[in-house]
Design a protein around this motif. Structure first.
Motif, PDB file in Angstrom:
ATOM      1  N   ARG A 306       6.592 -17.120  -3.785  1.00 33.88           N
ATOM      2  CA  ARG A 306       6.840 -18.540  -3.508  1.00 33.88           C
ATOM      3  C   ARG A 306       5.552 -19.304  -3.201  1.00 33.88           C
ATOM      4  N   LEU A 307       4.652 -18.645  -2.458  1.00 37.08           N
ATOM      5  CA  LEU A 307       3.529 -19.397  -1.892  1.00 37.08           C
ATOM      6  C   LEU A 307       2.217 -19.241  -2.660  1.00 37.08           C
ATOM      7  N   ASN A 308       2.136 -18.182  -3.437  1.00 36.58           N
ATOM      8  CA  ASN A 308       0.902 -18.002  -4.214  1.00 36.58           C
ATOM      9  C   ASN A 308       1.215 -17.408  -5.584  1.00 36.58           C
ATOM     10  N   PRO A 309       2.055 -18.108  -6.371  1.00 38.40           N
ATOM     11  CA  PRO A 309       2.485 -17.540  -7.655  1.00 38.40           C
ATOM     12  C   PRO A 309       1.325 -17.311  -8.627  1.00 38.40           C
ATOM     13  N   ASP A 310       0.234 -18.076  -8.465  1.00 39.73           N
ATOM     14  CA  ASP A 310      -0.899 -17.898  -9.387  1.00 39.73           C
ATOM     15  C   ASP A 310      -1.907 -16.872  -8.882  1.00 39.73           C
ATOM     16  N   ASN A 311      -1.586 -16.234  -7.764  1.00 45.42           N
ATOM     17  CA  ASN A 311      -2.466 -15.208  -7.187  1.00 45.42           C
ATOM     18  C   ASN A 311      -3.891 -15.718  -6.975  1.00 45.42           C
ATOM     19  N   GLU A 312      -3.969 -16.914  -6.423  1.00 39.77           N
ATOM     20  CA  GLU A 312      -5.276 -17.521  -6.171  1.00 39.77           C
ATOM     21  C   GLU A 312      -5.903 -16.889  -4.929  1.00 39.77           C
ATOM     22  N   PRO A 313      -7.112 -16.331  -5.053  1.00 39.49           N
ATOM     23  CA  PRO A 313      -7.730 -15.687  -3.886  1.00 39.49           C
ATOM     24  C   PRO A 313      -7.993 -16.702  -2.768  1.00 39.49           C
ATOM     25  N   GLY A 314      -7.727 -16.317  -1.538  1.00 35.66           N
ATOM     26  CA  GLY A 314      -7.993 -17.197  -0.397  1.00 35.66           C
ATOM     27  C   GLY A 314      -6.864 -18.161  -0.084  1.00 35.66           C
ATOM     28  N   ARG A 315      -5.915 -18.281  -0.974  1.00 39.16           N
ATOM     29  CA  ARG A 315      -4.807 -19.220  -0.761  1.00 39.16           C
ATOM     30  C   ARG A 315      -3.873 -18.732   0.359  1.00 39.16           C
ATOM     31  N   LEU A 316      -3.590 -17.428   0.347  1.00 38.21           N
ATOM     32  CA  LEU A 316      -2.563 -16.927   1.275  1.00 38.21           C
ATOM     33  C   LEU A 316      -3.122 -15.869   2.227  1.00 38.21           C
ATOM     34  N   THR A 317      -2.925 -16.111   3.507  1.00 39.86           N
ATOM     35  CA  THR A 317      -3.332 -15.158   4.536  1.00 39.86           C
ATOM     36  C   THR A 317      -2.085 -14.654   5.248  1.00 39.86           C
ATOM     37  N   PHE A 318      -1.944 -13.364   5.354  1.00 41.62           N
ATOM     38  CA  PHE A 318      -0.876 -12.809   6.183  1.00 41.62           C
ATOM     39  C   PHE A 318      -1.463 -12.495   7.559  1.00 41.62           C
ATOM     40  N   ILE A 319      -0.875 -13.102   8.565  1.00 44.19           N
ATOM     41  CA  ILE A 319      -1.335 -12.889   9.940  1.00 44.19           C
ATOM     42  C   ILE A 319      -0.312 -11.958  10.596  1.00 44.19           C
ATOM     43  N   THR A 320      -0.657 -10.686  10.706  1.00 43.90           N
ATOM     44  CA  THR A 320       0.326  -9.723  11.210  1.00 43.90           C
ATOM     45  C   THR A 320       0.287  -9.694  12.734  1.00 43.90           C
ATOM     46  N   ARG A 321       1.459  -9.636  13.343  1.00 51.65           N
ATOM     47  CA  ARG A 321       1.555  -9.629  14.817  1.00 51.65           C
ATOM     48  C   ARG A 321       2.642  -8.635  15.185  1.00 51.65           C
ATOM     49  N   MET A 322       2.241  -7.362  15.179  1.00 48.81           N
ATOM     50  CA  MET A 322       3.201  -6.264  15.244  1.00 48.81           C
ATOM     51  C   MET A 322       3.442  -5.767  16.677  1.00 48.81           C
ATOM     52  N   GLY A 323       2.417  -5.799  17.500  1.00 47.48           N
ATOM     53  CA  GLY A 323       2.469  -5.137  18.801  1.00 47.48           C
ATOM     54  C   GLY A 323       1.724  -3.807  18.694  1.00 47.48           C
ATOM     55  N   ALA A 324       1.024  -3.455  19.793  1.00 50.69           N
ATOM     56  CA  ALA A 324       0.170  -2.264  19.768  1.00 50.69           C
ATOM     57  C   ALA A 324       0.971  -0.994  19.487  1.00 50.69           C
ATOM     58  N   THR A 325       2.207  -0.935  19.977  1.00 52.41           N
ATOM     59  CA  THR A 325       2.966   0.306  19.801  1.00 52.41           C
ATOM     60  C   THR A 325       3.607   0.387  18.418  1.00 52.41           C
ATOM     61  N   LYS A 326       3.618  -0.704  17.690  1.00 58.60           N
ATOM     62  CA  LYS A 326       4.332  -0.704  16.406  1.00 58.60           C
ATOM     63  C   LYS A 326       3.417  -0.772  15.188  1.00 58.60           C
ATOM     64  N   ILE A 327       2.213  -1.273  15.383  1.00 60.75           N
ATOM     65  CA  ILE A 327       1.400  -1.600  14.197  1.00 60.75           C
ATOM     66  C   ILE A 327       1.165  -0.397  13.287  1.00 60.75           C
ATOM     67  N   ARG A 328       0.963   0.787  13.889  1.00 62.50           N
ATOM     68  CA  ARG A 328       0.642   1.957  13.053  1.00 62.50           C
ATOM     69  C   ARG A 328       1.837   2.413  12.229  1.00 62.50           C
ATOM     70  N   ASP A 329       3.046   2.034  12.650  1.00 63.31           N
ATOM     71  CA  ASP A 329       4.250   2.363  11.854  1.00 63.31           C
ATOM     72  C   ASP A 329       4.616   1.233  10.907  1.00 63.31           C
ATOM     73  N   ALA A 330       4.501   0.006  11.386  1.00 58.53           N
ATOM     74  CA  ALA A 330       5.043  -1.119  10.613  1.00 58.53           C
ATOM     75  C   ALA A 330       4.086  -1.627   9.534  1.00 58.53           C
ATOM     76  N   LEU A 331       2.780  -1.555   9.793  1.00 59.36           N
ATOM     77  CA  LEU A 331       1.843  -2.203   8.864  1.00 59.36           C
ATOM     78  C   LEU A 331       1.593  -1.448   7.550  1.00 59.36           C
ATOM     79  N   PRO A 332       1.488  -0.086   7.588  1.00 63.25           N
ATOM     80  CA  PRO A 332       1.067   0.593   6.352  1.00 63.25           C
ATOM     81  C   PRO A 332       1.934   0.295   5.125  1.00 63.25           C
ATOM     82  N   THR A 333       3.258   0.380   5.257  1.00 64.12           N
ATOM     83  CA  THR A 333       4.107   0.145   4.082  1.00 64.12           C
ATOM     84  C   THR A 333       3.922  -1.271   3.553  1.00 64.12           C
TER      85      THR A 333
END
Ligand code: PEP
Ligand code: CO
Length: 447
Positions: A306-333
């Protein structure tokens, strides 16, 4: 079906989460009409430049430092407060650039960060229930019925307050001496003796001096020594505000939200069929989306579509906010599926919002150790997958507050009441921010 990029009002027909219940629609319309006539706060060309910087961060060639208050307030737009915030951001950037040996993209969470999503629409104190505070752009912080009524005139105050803040920042970094690396000691003068982080910074500043003298002796003088690029950003939550400040760029004929260089969608408003995603799909700024621990990889991929259909570099940033106890499980996939898809996104770690808890005193707080641990996890995950940890997104202030616990000049839970001043989430103080910067620089270098 081709989409008209200029149709900026499609979002109005979709469900928009977290919008105020304005009591007077006509008053809102009047304010919005006025906002639409006001000058831009930033230029589209600057937004494009930031997009290039964020693209560099996605390739591992730069590191993003994005930060500021959780919620800016109108009363907080003073010369001292803005200067202290800016100084802290620039000191952190110096630490990261020098100790981490990486160019730093500096993005303030300021000059527009006046609206807050809330998990509960009401706040109860001593049996009294009132509408929740939604940021100075919407209603007042005071716990009275009058103050909590959403007032659209606040949108105009937000614009003017953002203009004042941005003007000060631009002045400080041009004529105010904050752009000149030969002044790195001066930025720290009020801070050295009092805090271990200040002393550590002072040693680093001496090394920088020596390096600059060496470069001068060699005849080299890079523009980076006396210019600073600073960008502004906020969560574009109140769509009437950001829509009214969206203009078609005369160079390209494309729409930009000129209230900030970068805007992001929060964890609570990123519904795929919702108004925020729709509005963001039309503007050409670099944009961010917050992703919490329950984000399904399919959702991340759909957001990219939806937000970057043309795959333009720099257009889309994912800001992950998982929590210290979850990041190692939630982020890799998440990271794995996104990179396998070939999508180019910049990954930034927000180590604040997954690590908030309530202290026995009732204060909302965060432990610096948890914040550090989430950043460590973020680096670990990206290094294991061969992707790039592109930066951090933090809530901090340049003042000596006691809102988060821990740090080299430690604050413990019983100290929280001493100077707890935030209008929303707990922020790192200057010393804790510098501690974090030194730690992130070490992580950057050791990987
Ligand atoms: C915030 O950045 O202050 C915020 C509310 O974050 P999130 O949307 O990630 O909860
Ligand atoms: Co916050």
């Amino acid at each position: 079906m081709t989409r008209d990029p200029i149709d900026l009002d499609v979002w109005r027909r979709l469900p928009a989460a977290q919008q105020p219940d304005w009591p007077d629609r006509a008053a809102l319309d009047e304010v919005v009409a006025e906002l639409a006539t006001l000058p831009p706060l930033v230029f589209a060309g600057e937004c494009d430049q930031l997009k290039e910087r964020l693209a560099a961060a996605s390739r591992g060639e730069a590191f993003v430092l994005q930060g500021g208050d959780c919620a800016e307030t109108f009363a907080g737009a003073t010369a001292d407060a803005v200067r202290n915030k800016l100084k802290t951001l620039l000191q952190m950037a110096v630490v990261l650039t020098y100790a981490g040996s990486v160019p730093v993209v500096k993005i303030g969470r300021l000059a527009g960060q006046f609206a807050k999503p809330r998990s509960k629409p009401f706040e109860v104190r001593d049996g009294v229930e009132l509408p929740a505070y939604r940021g100075d752009m919407v209603n007042g912080f005071d716990f009275t019925p009058e103050s909590r009524v959403p007032d659209p005139r606040r949108l105009l105050r937000a614009y003017h307050s953002a203009a004042v803040t941005l003007n000060l920042c631009r002045a400080f970094i041009t004529k105010g001496g904050y752009a000149d690396l030969r002044q790195v000691h001066a930025w720290n003068q009020d801070f050295v003796a009092e805090s271990p982080a200040g002393q550590r910074y002072e040693r680093l500043a001496r090394d920088i001096d020596k390096a600059i003298q060496f470069m001068h002796a060699c005849g080299a003088d890079a523009p980076e020594f006396h210019t600073v690029e600073l960008y502004s950003s906020h969560e574009a939550l109140i769509l009437d505000y950001d829509r009214a400040l969206t203009r078609v760029d005369s160079r390209t004929g494309l729409p930009y939200d000129v209230s900030a260089h970068m805007v992001w969608i929060g964890e609570r408003t990123r519904q795929l069929d919702g108004a925020h995603v729709e509005f963001f799909s039309r503007i050409r700024n670099p944009i961010g989306v917050k992703l919490g621990p329950t984000t399904a990889p399919e959702d991340a991929l759909a957001l990219i579509d939806r937000l970057n259909p043309d795959n333009e570099p720099g257009r889309l940033t994912f800001i992950t906010r998982m929590g210290a106890t979850k990041i190692r499980d939630a982020l890799p996939t998440l990271v794995e599926k996104v990179s396998t898809s070939g999508a180019q996104v910049t990954w930034i770690c927000d180590p604040m919002h997954g690590n908030t808890f309530e202290a026995p005193s009732g204060h909302k707080t965060r432990r610096l150790d948890d914040i550090l641990d989430e950043v460590v996890g973020f680096f670990e995950v990206h290094h294991a997958l061969g992707t790039h940890p592109g930066g951090i997104h933090i809530e901090f202030t340049g003042d000596d507050v006691t809102e988060c616990v821990g740090g080299g000049h430690p604050i413990d839970e019983s100290d929280l009441g001493l100077r707890y001043e935030t209008a929303c989430d707990p922020r790192l103080n200057r010393s804790q921010s510098l501690d974090l910067a030194f730690r992130v620089a070490e992580l950057y270098r050791s990987n």
